[in-house]
Design a protein around this motif. Structure first.
Motif, PDB file in Angstrom:
ATOM      1  N   ALA A 218     -29.815  86.417  -6.497  1.00 35.18           N
ATOM      2  CA  ALA A 218     -29.527  86.026  -8.218  1.00 35.18           C
ATOM      3  C   ALA A 218     -28.578  86.753  -8.115  1.00 35.18           C
ATOM      4  O   ALA A 218     -28.056  88.006  -7.485  1.00 35.18           O
ATOM      5  N   VAL A 219     -27.047  86.708  -9.006  1.00 33.84           N
ATOM      6  CA  VAL A 219     -26.290  87.503  -9.820  1.00 33.84           C
ATOM      7  C   VAL A 219     -26.685  87.970 -11.368  1.00 33.84           C
ATOM      8  O   VAL A 219     -26.773  86.453 -11.604  1.00 33.84           O
ATOM      9  N   ALA A 220     -26.337  88.378 -12.367  1.00 36.54           N
ATOM     10  CA  ALA A 220     -26.771  88.949 -13.110  1.00 36.54           C
ATOM     11  C   ALA A 220     -25.375  89.527 -13.614  1.00 36.54           C
ATOM     12  O   ALA A 220     -24.946  90.146 -13.476  1.00 36.54           O
ATOM     13  N   ILE A 221     -26.052  89.099 -15.319  1.00 38.76           N
ATOM     14  CA  ILE A 221     -24.057  89.265 -16.123  1.00 38.76           C
ATOM     15  C   ILE A 221     -24.995  89.219 -17.780  1.00 38.76           C
ATOM     16  O   ILE A 221     -25.986  88.694 -17.927  1.00 38.76           O
ATOM     17  N   ASN A 222     -24.113  90.170 -18.424  1.00 41.65           N
ATOM     18  CA  ASN A 222     -24.709  90.301 -19.915  1.00 41.65           C
ATOM     19  C   ASN A 222     -23.828  89.073 -20.837  1.00 41.65           C
ATOM     20  O   ASN A 222     -23.453  88.447 -20.331  1.00 41.65           O
ATOM     21  N   PRO A 223     -24.988  88.122 -20.625  1.00 38.52           N
ATOM     22  CA  PRO A 223     -24.502  86.877 -21.551  1.00 38.52           C
ATOM     23  C   PRO A 223     -23.631  87.223 -22.784  1.00 38.52           C
ATOM     24  O   PRO A 223     -23.171  86.149 -23.690  1.00 38.52           O
ATOM     25  N   GLU A 224     -23.863  88.279 -23.522  1.00 37.29           N
ATOM     26  CA  GLU A 224     -22.423  88.993 -24.281  1.00 37.29           C
ATOM     27  C   GLU A 224     -21.306  88.886 -23.769  1.00 37.29           C
ATOM     28  O   GLU A 224     -20.114  89.691 -24.968  1.00 37.29           O
ATOM     29  N   ASP A 225     -21.078  89.493 -22.541  1.00 39.82           N
ATOM     30  CA  ASP A 225     -20.027  90.288 -22.161  1.00 39.82           C
ATOM     31  C   ASP A 225     -18.985  88.651 -21.729  1.00 39.82           C
ATOM     32  O   ASP A 225     -19.151  87.554 -20.825  1.00 39.82           O
ATOM     33  N   GLU A 226     -18.144  88.881 -22.700  1.00 41.08           N
ATOM     34  CA  GLU A 226     -17.053  87.528 -22.701  1.00 41.08           C
ATOM     35  C   GLU A 226     -16.122  87.503 -21.692  1.00 41.08           C
ATOM     36  O   GLU A 226     -15.620  85.905 -21.457  1.00 41.08           O
ATOM     37  N   ARG A 227     -16.409  88.676 -20.179  1.00 40.79           N
ATOM     38  CA  ARG A 227     -15.416  88.159 -19.481  1.00 40.79           C
ATOM     39  C   ARG A 227     -16.176  87.142 -19.397  1.00 40.79           C
ATOM     40  O   ARG A 227     -15.576  86.614 -17.275  1.00 40.79           O
ATOM     41  N   TYR A 228     -17.491  86.868 -18.575  1.00 40.71           N
ATOM     42  CA  TYR A 228     -18.119  85.621 -17.595  1.00 40.71           C
ATOM     43  C   TYR A 228     -18.242  85.167 -18.294  1.00 40.71           C
ATOM     44  O   TYR A 228     -19.656  84.628 -17.700  1.00 40.71           O
ATOM     45  N   HIS A 243     -25.583  82.400   2.318  1.00 37.53           N
ATOM     46  CA  HIS A 243     -26.095  81.830   0.874  1.00 37.53           C
ATOM     47  C   HIS A 243     -25.973  81.514   0.046  1.00 37.53           C
ATOM     48  O   HIS A 243     -25.805  82.446  -0.858  1.00 37.53           O
ATOM     49  N   GLU A 244     -26.275  80.484  -1.104  1.00 34.43           N
ATOM     50  CA  GLU A 244     -26.050  80.596  -2.435  1.00 34.43           C
ATOM     51  C   GLU A 244     -26.587  80.952  -3.571  1.00 34.43           C
ATOM     52  O   GLU A 244     -27.979  81.158  -3.068  1.00 34.43           O
ATOM     53  N   VAL A 245     -27.144  82.178  -4.324  1.00 36.71           N
ATOM     54  CA  VAL A 245     -27.505  82.030  -5.390  1.00 36.71           C
ATOM     55  C   VAL A 245     -26.573  82.476  -7.092  1.00 36.71           C
ATOM     56  O   VAL A 245     -26.081  81.956  -7.531  1.00 36.71           O
ATOM     57  N   PRO A 246     -28.210  82.183  -7.669  1.00 34.69           N
ATOM     58  CA  PRO A 246     -27.814  81.409  -9.344  1.00 34.69           C
ATOM     59  C   PRO A 246     -26.514  82.775  -9.738  1.00 34.69           C
ATOM     60  O   PRO A 246     -27.006  83.913  -9.818  1.00 34.69           O
ATOM     61  N   VAL A 247     -25.764  81.993 -11.111  1.00 36.92           N
ATOM     62  CA  VAL A 247     -25.700  83.555 -11.751  1.00 36.92           C
ATOM     63  C   VAL A 247     -26.211  82.965 -13.452  1.00 36.92           C
ATOM     64  O   VAL A 247     -26.615  82.471 -13.844  1.00 36.92           O
ATOM     65  N   ILE A 248     -27.033  84.585 -13.572  1.00 38.27           N
ATOM     66  CA  ILE A 248     -27.864  84.265 -14.687  1.00 38.27           C
ATOM     67  C   ILE A 248     -27.576  85.659 -15.601  1.00 38.27           C
ATOM     68  O   ILE A 248     -27.055  86.685 -15.410  1.00 38.27           O
ATOM     69  N   GLY A 249     -27.660  85.170 -16.003  1.00 34.75           N
ATOM     70  CA  GLY A 249     -27.920  85.979 -18.253  1.00 34.75           C
ATOM     71  C   GLY A 249     -28.343  86.697 -18.373  1.00 34.75           C
ATOM     72  O   GLY A 249     -29.770  85.861 -18.342  1.00 34.75           O
ATOM     73  N   ASP A 250     -28.241  88.314 -18.434  1.00 32.47           N
ATOM     74  CA  ASP A 250     -29.781  88.722 -19.159  1.00 32.47           C
ATOM     75  C   ASP A 250     -29.398  90.136 -20.060  1.00 32.47           C
ATOM     76  O   ASP A 250     -28.156  91.013 -19.053  1.00 32.47           O
ATOM     77  N   GLU A 278     -39.326  88.182 -14.049  1.00 32.77           N
ATOM     78  CA  GLU A 278     -39.031  87.238 -15.493  1.00 32.77           C
ATOM     79  C   GLU A 278     -38.003  86.116 -15.223  1.00 32.77           C
ATOM     80  O   GLU A 278     -38.256  85.499 -16.102  1.00 32.77           O
ATOM     81  N   HIS A 279     -36.885  86.438 -14.554  1.00 36.20           N
ATOM     82  CA  HIS A 279     -36.394  85.221 -14.181  1.00 36.20           C
ATOM     83  C   HIS A 279     -36.843  83.973 -13.059  1.00 36.20           C
ATOM     84  O   HIS A 279     -36.519  83.374 -12.028  1.00 36.20           O
ATOM     85  N   GLU A 280     -38.280  84.363 -12.574  1.00 41.03           N
ATOM     86  CA  GLU A 280     -39.418  83.927 -10.907  1.00 41.03           C
ATOM     87  C   GLU A 280     -37.968  83.458 -10.011  1.00 41.03           C
ATOM     88  O   GLU A 280     -38.373  82.387  -9.583  1.00 41.03           O
ATOM     89  N   LEU A 281     -36.923  84.500  -9.560  1.00 42.27           N
ATOM     90  CA  LEU A 281     -36.345  84.615  -8.344  1.00 42.27           C
ATOM     91  C   LEU A 281     -37.447  84.488  -7.424  1.00 42.27           C
ATOM     92  O   LEU A 281     -38.100  84.411  -6.724  1.00 42.27           O
ATOM     93  N   PRO A 282     -37.059  83.645  -6.215  1.00 41.03           N
ATOM     94  CA  PRO A 282     -37.590  83.306  -4.476  1.00 41.03           C
ATOM     95  C   PRO A 282     -37.955  85.013  -4.142  1.00 41.03           C
ATOM     96  O   PRO A 282     -36.550  86.111  -4.358  1.00 41.03           O
ATOM     97  N   LEU A 283     -38.503  85.456  -3.203  1.00 41.32           N
ATOM     98  CA  LEU A 283     -38.775  86.395  -2.497  1.00 41.32           C
ATOM     99  C   LEU A 283     -37.872  86.584  -0.697  1.00 41.32           C
ATOM    100  O   LEU A 283     -37.862  85.588  -0.038  1.00 41.32           O
ATOM    101  N   ARG A 284     -36.742  87.287  -0.730  1.00 47.20           N
ATOM    102  CA  ARG A 284     -36.237  87.470   0.350  1.00 47.20           C
ATOM    103  C   ARG A 284     -36.594  88.724   0.902  1.00 47.20           C
ATOM    104  O   ARG A 284     -35.647  90.215   0.478  1.00 47.20           O
ATOM    105  N   LYS A 285     -37.624  89.048   2.178  1.00 47.39           N
ATOM    106  CA  LYS A 285     -37.761  90.543   2.487  1.00 47.39           C
ATOM    107  C   LYS A 285     -36.758  90.918   3.769  1.00 47.39           C
ATOM    108  O   LYS A 285     -36.868  90.052   4.376  1.00 47.39           O
ATOM    109  N   ALA A 286     -35.770  92.021   3.378  1.00 46.58           N
ATOM    110  CA  ALA A 286     -34.681  91.741   4.672  1.00 46.58           C
ATOM    111  C   ALA A 286     -34.846  93.442   5.443  1.00 46.58           C
ATOM    112  O   ALA A 286     -34.458  94.374   6.269  1.00 46.58           O
TER     113      ALA A 286
END
Ligand code: ZN
Ligand code: ZN
Length: 863
Positions: A218-228, A243-250, A278-286
């Protein structure tokens, strides 16, 4: 009973080491009359080298053990060996030139045990050389079945309580040790790293771990960050991997860090784990267990982490993804055993559920010495987030007593009565509930802290034929293992018995080299205790340990402390030898205070004050204070003064007075031997061997005889001592031999027994009431050449001759009036008062005397 002239530790120490019956230090399990004092001694790791840091800690333990024994406690000073662990495996691989998988598991474990046994013997030898009063009847070795069966039983008990469980969970992983480790075993180190700024589809991110791109979930940003603001809920494509990953707010994302956008990988750090859960994200073991890139890393598969990092940065740059790099200070988690950066991997592991409240409560009940060390534990408790991972992917450790049914997969945990057991060597004696008898053994083993966290339980008789004696009284340990050994011990004791493991915990510091740095091979400042024993003595080493600092503080090793320690023994031996030469036919019997001389009572008052202060210091574990007090008394009061004051009496013919001196000498020597016993077991034993029956180490600690502490007597004694030293100095200034007989010494305004003063000054002493009558009589006129010469030139010599002929009293009178007149060959010459200097003599009752001022009392020496 001849006492050799010199004290030779290299003869005396081995002699006692050979002679002592070590059973005098055994704990008596059947004694209910004496209070118990059980020490939860640290079990050192058997490296074969009992180093100076161990030695300092053990000196403290031995001071306590010996002191408590003398105070009437039933003391247990057991010795354990914490055998399991990686360093031994590595050493075995090195010695035999193999890798652990090259030989059968059991064969490898046998090699480890063999090496360990040899190492234990080497370390035991150093312990014996250092004179520790170890109770060898209570020795334990964690790799032996007798001990590790208790580790296994504790596992089963906690499993039954639901406190031990198995789960797939992110754990700290050391790629070098190839095992999971606990958080307590991760040490953070500040390092420079590169923060990489990447074009990440429609956003820009900053990361220190580009090699984990394949594991980005995933990619995360602060929900209060107006830029995004518009991005949350959309998805982005991961560079290179696609691969596609969701953009989440935290809200935990710091907009001020990097670009304000972070990538979440499984797992770059502990924060990734929090987000992942917390965000119940999938597991990718690299990354795999060997620290190599997995197949999801595509063309980077099989590379090590640093190799992959270099390659990926090159590719990101080449393909235009990387647009900036900045240097960043970062705290990197390292394996405490091997200093390799740890990874966080999600693995199926065994865990112990952590109950921080129970640990905090138990810690509160324990007395911490020094008190401030408790904060370190409290701080650690405050950072706990995950349970304790107790499974290790190693060989030389306590086996996890578990099998899995090959048919239905059920987990079978061994029953306590089957233990000790190695599931890889034995199958369960019963079938699975599904009827299947075919099992797969759990090959993981237990964290060694699982062994060592039950030492307090083990030594106090848990799961034995003895009645359990928890809590123990003392846990001595280093501050570097508060979050491991202390924490786990509190946790396990509370879980398994509901009791705190100890009454008190005594924390020792580290030993620093003479240069003030931590001792290390690379700095070349390592000192071994054996070296000190060889060059000086074990007792001198122990004395350094006592006075080097107070427990808790780091202690610097200094050869000069060892040298002065050895001088102390030389000096004490010479007093001892002197005393013993007068005690040859002495039979000890109590004496009435009134039969003693002031000087004897002065010494005994000081001695009892010393006993009182040493006892208090020992009760507070302030060994430096205790020993410094003993040393001060021996040198300043006993050797330098008392012995000098009583010599005349000892060589004289007043039998009663002689008896009093011998009594005092004996009592003092005996008390000193006993007070030295905890610190200098060899020296004190040698002293005591001519003073009493049996070993000094089974004697009682000296009692304070309050009736002998008398401030007035001390003042009188101090005065006599001061007069004696003033007279001694007087004689030496006058160039007289110290035994020169003076005509008389008069002491004004005090009254006391002066017989010893007569003896030490070799002069008659008279005590006189009131104040002396002094007259200062001018006896000589000294011309001031610096003035008379330049002023009178050619006449100067004649003036000087004339002055010499004058009556000094007349000149003195004229000086007082301000004008001197002298007759120089018939001519009257006037001189100023500063042209001469009048020398006066003190006269008392018509005699010329010298006057000494001793603490304000006039002491008149009649010449
Ligand atoms: Zn490691
Ligand atoms: Zn089954």
């Amino acid at each position: 009973m001849t006492v050799p002239k010199e004290y030779i530790p290299h003869e005396i120490e081995p002699k006692w080491k050979k002679t002592w019956d070590m059973s005098m230090y055994h704990f008596d399990w059947n004694d209910s009359t004496r209070p118990q004092y059980i020490i939860d001694t640290p079990p050192p790791y058997p490296t074969g080298n009992f180093h100076i840091g161990n030695s300092l800690n053990w000196c403290y333990i031995d001071f306590v053990a010996r002191y408590k024994r003398m105070c009437g406690y039933n003391v247990m000073f057991p010795q354990g060996w914490d055998c399991h662990g990686l360093p031994t495996e590595v050493k075995v691989e090195e010695i035999h030139g193999i890798t652990k998988n090259a030989v059968p598991r059991e064969e490898f474990r046998r090699m480890c045990r063999e090496l360990t046994r040899g190492n234990i013997e080497k370390m035991r030898e150093t312990m014996l050389n250092l004179g520790f009063s170890t109770d060898w009847s209570n020795e334990f070795v964690t790799m032996e079945p007798e001990y590790y069966s208790k580790t296994q039983r504790s596992f089963r008990k906690m499993y039954d309580m639901g406190r031990v469980y198995q789960a797939e969970h992110p754990v700290n992983w050391c790629p070098r040790c190839e095992t999971a480790i606990a958080f307590a075993e991760v040490e953070y180190e500040a390092r420079d790293t590169k923060l990489n700024f990447l074009n990440f589809d429609k956003v820009k991110i900053a990361t220190t771990r580009p090699e984990l791109l394949a594991a980005c979930v995933a990619v995360a940003i602060n929900p209060e960050d107006e830029r995004y603001s518009g991005h949350v809920g959309s998805s982005v494509k991961v560079p290179i991997f696609g691969h596609e990953v969701p953009v989440i707010g935290d809200k935990e994302v710091d907009p001020a860090f990097g670009t304000g956008v972070v990538m979440i990988c499984t797992f770059g750090d502990k924060q990734d784990v929090r987000w992942w859960m917390e965000h119940e994200l999938p597991l990718r073991k690299a990354i795999d267990k060997n620290g190599l890139m997995t197949s999801i890393a595509g063309k980077y598969e099989g590379m090590t982490i640093p190799e992959c990092k270099d390659a990926i940065i090159r590719d990101l740059e080449a393909e235009g993804y990387l647009f900036e790099q900045k240097t960043l200070d970062q705290n990197v988690g390292m394996c405490w055993r091997c200093d390799t950066p740890i990874e966080i991997l999600s693995e199926r592991q065994w865990f112990v559920k952590i109950d921080t409240d129970a640990v905090a409560e138990a810690a509160e009940e324990v007395k911490w010495l020094p008190e401030y060390m408790k904060v370190r534990l409290e701080n650690w408790i405050g950072t706990m987030e995950w349970d304790w991972c107790i499974s290790r992917q190693r060989l030389f450790a306590t086996p996890i007593p578990v099998w899995y049914c090959k048919e239905c997969g059920e987990t079978v945990v061994a029953k306590e009565e089957w233990m000790p057991i190695d599931p890889t060597q034995q199958q369960p004696p019963v079938a699975c509930s599904c009827g299947c008898k075919d099992f797969e053994a759990e090959e993981d083993v237990l964290d060694t802290w699982m062994d060592s966290s039950i030492t307090a339980l083990h030594v106090s008789g848990w799961l034995s034929d003895h009645e359990m004696r928890l809590p123990t009284q003392l846990r001595p340990q280093g501050h570097d293992i508060i979050r491991t050994w202390a924490f786990y011990s509190l946790l396990r004791s509370m879980a398994l018995t509901g009791k705190r493991p100890w009454d008190s915990i005594l924390i020792n510091g580290m030993v620093l080299g003479e240069d003030g740095h931590k001792m290390s091979k690379s700095l070349g400042n390592v000192i071994s205790p054996e070296e000190v024993i060889k060059d000086y003595s074990a007792d001198a080493f122990r004395q350094w340990a006592a006075i080097g600092g107070s427990p808790g503080s780091d202690v610097m090793f200094r050869w000069k402390d060892v040298v002065s320690a050895s001088r102390y023994f030389t000096k004490t031996w010479s007093i001892y030898r002197f005393a013993m030469s007068h005690l040859e036919d002495y039979e000890h019997a109590e004496m009435d205070i009134n039969e003693l001389k002031v000087v004897d009572r002065w010494l005994l008052s000081n001695l009892n004050r010393l006993i009182r202060s040493v006892t208090d210091s020992m009760d507070d574990y302030q060994f430096d204070e205790a020993f410094k007090a003993i040393r001060g008394f021996t040198w300043d009061i006993f050797a330098d003064n008392y012995i000098e004051l009583i010599k005349a009496r000892l060589y004289g013919d007043d039998e009663e007075a002689k008896k009093a001196a011998k009594y005092t000498l004996f009592v003092t020597m005996e008390s000193l031997a006993k007070m030295l016993a905890p610190f200098a077991p060899f020296f004190s034993e040698e002293m005591f061997s001519r003073l009493g029956e049996g070993s000094v180490h089974v004697q009682s600690w000296p009692d304070v005889r309050e009736e002998l502490i008398d401030q007035e007597i001390e003042l009188s004694g101090d005065f006599i001592k001061d007069v004696a030293s003033n007279v001694r100095r007087y004689k030496s200034e006058k160039g007289m031999a110290l035994n020169t007989a003076l005509e008389k010494i008069e002491i004004y305004g005090v009254s006391m027994d002066t017989s010893d003063l007569t003896g030490v000054t070799n002069s008659p002493i008279e005590m006189i009431e009131g104040e002396p009558d002094f007259e200062h009589v001018p006896v000589n006129v000294k011309p001031n050449m610096g003035k008379i010469g330049p002023l009178f030139r050619g006449k100067a010599k004649a003036i000087i001759d004339a002055l010499a002929d004058e009556n000094p009293r007349k000149i003195a009178d004229e000086v007082a009036k301000g004008k001197i007149t002298v007759n120089v060959d018939g001519e009257l010459v006037e001189l100023e008062p500063d042209h001469v200097e009048i020398e006066k003599e003190v006269v008392s009752a018509g005699r010329s005397v010298d006057v000494l001022d001793v603490s304000g009392v006039p002491v008149v020496i009649v010449r």
